[in-house]
Structures are given as C-alpha cells and as structure tokens.
Design a protein around this motif. Structure first.
Motif, PDB file in Angstrom:
ATOM      1  N   ALA A   1      14.016  -3.552  -7.125  1.00 42.44           N
ATOM      2  CA  ALA A   1      12.569  -3.339  -7.200  1.00 42.44           C
ATOM      3  C   ALA A   1      11.783  -4.452  -6.517  1.00 42.44           C
ATOM      4  O   ALA A   1      10.764  -4.193  -5.880  1.00 42.44           O
ATOM      5  CB  ALA A   1      12.126  -3.207  -8.660  1.00 42.44           C
ATOM      6  N   PHE A   2      12.255  -5.686  -6.651  1.00 39.93           N
ATOM      7  CA  PHE A   2      11.542  -6.824  -6.072  1.00 39.93           C
ATOM      8  C   PHE A   2      12.085  -7.258  -4.716  1.00 39.93           C
ATOM      9  O   PHE A   2      11.531  -8.159  -4.092  1.00 39.93           O
ATOM     10  CB  PHE A   2      11.535  -8.000  -7.047  1.00 39.93           C
ATOM     11  N   ALA A   3      13.146  -6.621  -4.248  1.00 35.63           N
ATOM     12  CA  ALA A   3      13.782  -7.011  -2.982  1.00 35.63           C
ATOM     13  C   ALA A   3      12.833  -7.014  -1.778  1.00 35.63           C
ATOM     14  O   ALA A   3      12.905  -7.935  -0.958  1.00 35.63           O
ATOM     15  CB  ALA A   3      14.987  -6.121  -2.705  1.00 35.63           C
TER      16      ALA A   3
ATOM     17  N   ARG B   1       0.821  -1.215   0.000  1.00 35.67           N
ATOM     18  CA  ARG B   1       0.000   0.000   0.000  1.00 35.67           C
ATOM     19  C   ARG B   1       0.858   1.269   0.000  1.00 35.67           C
ATOM     20  O   ARG B   1       0.672   2.173   0.796  1.00 35.67           O
ATOM     21  CB  ARG B   1      -0.971   0.001   1.180  1.00 35.67           C
ATOM     22  N   MET B   2       1.805   1.273  -0.928  1.00 30.30           N
ATOM     23  CA  MET B   2       2.748   2.388  -1.026  1.00 30.30           C
ATOM     24  C   MET B   2       2.584   3.139  -2.334  1.00 30.30           C
ATOM     25  O   MET B   2       2.288   2.539  -3.369  1.00 30.30           O
ATOM     26  CB  MET B   2       4.196   1.887  -0.953  1.00 30.30           C
ATOM     27  N   THR B   3       2.847   4.423  -2.271  1.00 28.37           N
ATOM     28  CA  THR B   3       2.927   5.238  -3.479  1.00 28.37           C
ATOM     29  C   THR B   3       4.252   4.936  -4.169  1.00 28.37           C
ATOM     30  O   THR B   3       5.164   4.351  -3.561  1.00 28.37           O
ATOM     31  CB  THR B   3       2.882   6.739  -3.144  1.00 28.37           C
ATOM     32  N   GLN B   4       4.369   5.367  -5.408  1.00 30.64           N
ATOM     33  CA  GLN B   4       5.632   5.182  -6.123  1.00 30.64           C
ATOM     34  C   GLN B   4       6.774   5.895  -5.408  1.00 30.64           C
ATOM     35  O   GLN B   4       7.873   5.348  -5.290  1.00 30.64           O
ATOM     36  CB  GLN B   4       5.507   5.688  -7.565  1.00 30.64           C
ATOM     37  N   ILE B   5       6.510   7.084  -4.925  1.00 33.13           N
ATOM     38  CA  ILE B   5       7.564   7.858  -4.260  1.00 33.13           C
ATOM     39  C   ILE B   5       8.063   7.146  -3.006  1.00 33.13           C
ATOM     40  O   ILE B   5       9.278   7.003  -2.797  1.00 33.13           O
ATOM     41  CB  ILE B   5       7.071   9.283  -3.940  1.00 33.13           C
ATOM     42  N   ARG B   6       7.155   6.679  -2.173  1.00 31.41           N
ATOM     43  CA  ARG B   6       7.560   5.954  -0.957  1.00 31.41           C
ATOM     44  C   ARG B   6       8.291   4.671  -1.302  1.00 31.41           C
ATOM     45  O   ARG B   6       9.274   4.303  -0.660  1.00 31.41           O
ATOM     46  CB  ARG B   6       6.343   5.620  -0.087  1.00 31.41           C
ATOM     47  N   TYR B   7       7.816   3.978  -2.330  1.00 34.84           N
ATOM     48  CA  TYR B   7       8.440   2.721  -2.723  1.00 34.84           C
ATOM     49  C   TYR B   7       9.855   2.964  -3.246  1.00 34.84           C
ATOM     50  O   TYR B   7      10.766   2.180  -2.962  1.00 34.84           O
ATOM     51  CB  TYR B   7       7.588   1.997  -3.763  1.00 34.84           C
ATOM     52  N   CYS B   8      10.034   4.025  -3.987  1.00 32.45           N
ATOM     53  CA  CYS B   8      11.370   4.361  -4.495  1.00 32.45           C
ATOM     54  C   CYS B   8      12.330   4.662  -3.347  1.00 32.45           C
ATOM     55  O   CYS B   8      13.490   4.254  -3.382  1.00 32.45           O
ATOM     56  CB  CYS B   8      11.299   5.543  -5.462  1.00 32.45           C
ATOM     57  N   LYS B   9      11.847   5.353  -2.332  1.00 32.11           N
ATOM     58  CA  LYS B   9      12.690   5.616  -1.163  1.00 32.11           C
ATOM     59  C   LYS B   9      13.050   4.315  -0.456  1.00 32.11           C
ATOM     60  O   LYS B   9      14.171   4.133  -0.002  1.00 32.11           O
ATOM     61  CB  LYS B   9      11.979   6.569  -0.198  1.00 32.11           C
ATOM     62  N   LEU B  10      12.094   3.390  -0.360  1.00 31.52           N
ATOM     63  CA  LEU B  10      12.337   2.101   0.286  1.00 31.52           C
ATOM     64  C   LEU B  10      13.376   1.284  -0.466  1.00 31.52           C
ATOM     65  O   LEU B  10      14.277   0.695   0.132  1.00 31.52           O
ATOM     66  CB  LEU B  10      11.026   1.307   0.386  1.00 31.52           C
ATOM     67  N   THR B  11      13.261   1.243  -1.793  1.00 27.95           N
ATOM     68  CA  THR B  11      14.109   0.367  -2.599  1.00 27.95           C
ATOM     69  C   THR B  11      15.395   1.022  -3.095  1.00 27.95           C
ATOM     70  O   THR B  11      16.326   0.329  -3.473  1.00 27.95           O
ATOM     71  CB  THR B  11      13.336  -0.152  -3.826  1.00 27.95           C
ATOM     72  N   GLY B  12      15.422   2.342  -3.130  1.00 29.62           N
ATOM     73  CA  GLY B  12      16.608   3.036  -3.624  1.00 29.62           C
ATOM     74  C   GLY B  12      16.682   3.131  -5.137  1.00 29.62           C
ATOM     75  O   GLY B  12      17.735   3.408  -5.692  1.00 29.62           O
ATOM     76  N   ILE B  13      15.561   2.901  -5.814  1.00 31.21           N
ATOM     77  CA  ILE B  13      15.549   3.055  -7.274  1.00 31.21           C
ATOM     78  C   ILE B  13      14.847   4.365  -7.627  1.00 31.21           C
ATOM     79  O   ILE B  13      14.055   4.889  -6.852  1.00 31.21           O
ATOM     80  CB  ILE B  13      14.874   1.869  -7.999  1.00 31.21           C
TER      81      ILE B  13
ATOM     82  N   ALA C   1      20.332  -5.266 -11.738  1.00 31.07           N
ATOM     83  CA  ALA C   1      20.472  -4.673 -10.404  1.00 31.07           C
ATOM     84  C   ALA C   1      19.234  -3.859 -10.027  1.00 31.07           C
ATOM     85  O   ALA C   1      18.760  -3.930  -8.883  1.00 31.07           O
ATOM     86  CB  ALA C   1      21.719  -3.789 -10.348  1.00 31.07           C
ATOM     87  N   ILE C   2      18.689  -3.110 -10.969  1.00 33.59           N
ATOM     88  CA  ILE C   2      17.486  -2.313 -10.709  1.00 33.59           C
ATOM     89  C   ILE C   2      16.292  -3.225 -10.444  1.00 33.59           C
ATOM     90  O   ILE C   2      15.518  -3.009  -9.514  1.00 33.59           O
ATOM     91  CB  ILE C   2      17.184  -1.358 -11.886  1.00 33.59           C
TER      92      ILE C   2
END
Length: 108
Positions: A72-74, A37-49, A67-68
């Motif tokens: 993304a799936f980590a 239940r994450m936005t793209q922005i929050r997910y990018c911060k979580l994953t570093g992509i 690597a990307i």
C-alpha cells in the motif's frame, strides 16, 4: 504538479503523521488522493492490493498483514513504520515538524 510539488506534499503529509495529526490510514488516503490523484480502483491496480484491503487501511480498520501495508505504501517508498530509508527526507520531515512547533526543540 511537478516533482518538487509532489515532494513538498509528501514531506508535509508525512510530517503531519509524525506529529500525530494523521493516522496511518489518513496518511495513505491523503497521499493517494492529493499526491497521486488516484481513485481507489486505480490505486489498487497500481499496488496489487484488493480494494477491501485498501478501504480497511484507509479507515484504520482490521489488521492488514505487513505485506499488504508494504504494498500500500510502496509507491511512496514508505515502510510500515512510515519512515523512508532516505535519511535526508527524514531530516526534512523532522525540521518541518520542529519549525512549525514553537515550543519544540530542534532535533539532530
């Protein structure tokens, strides 16, 4: 949503991917939105992509590096081939897939 519900959704969505009903990008988007239940922005911060990389993956566009895709799936412990190294999880996905297809044979 508790851990059991999250695992059920993860299994269901991965099974849909294994059946060919969800592309890799559709799977990632569904996992991000429905499980975390994450936005793209929050997910990018979580994953570093980067957000553009995430958008490309979710739209099945471009050719992201391994690597990307790994990053993304980590959060879901999924590898680029979309199979977790946990064999019991894979068996449950296969069983779920076989159980929902009346014409399919049981695997394993």
């Amino acid at each position: 949503m508790d851990a059991s519900d999250i695992e059920k959704q993860l299994i269901q969505l991965t099974a849909e991917h294994l059946r060919g009903n969800l592309s890799r990008g559709q799977l990632l988007k569904a996992l991000r939105k429905n499980v975390l239940r994450m936005t793209q922005i929050r997910y990018c911060k979580l994953t570093g992509i980067g957000r553009n990389a995430l958008i490309d993956i979710e739209r099945d566009q471009g050719e992201p590096t391994e690597a990307i895709v790994n990053k993304a799936f980590a959060p879901f412990k999924l590898q680029p081939v979309m199979v977790r190294p946990d064999i019991e999880f894979l068996r449950r996905c296969i069983d779920s897939t076989a159980a929902s297809s009346p014409d399919s044979e049981q695997v394993m």
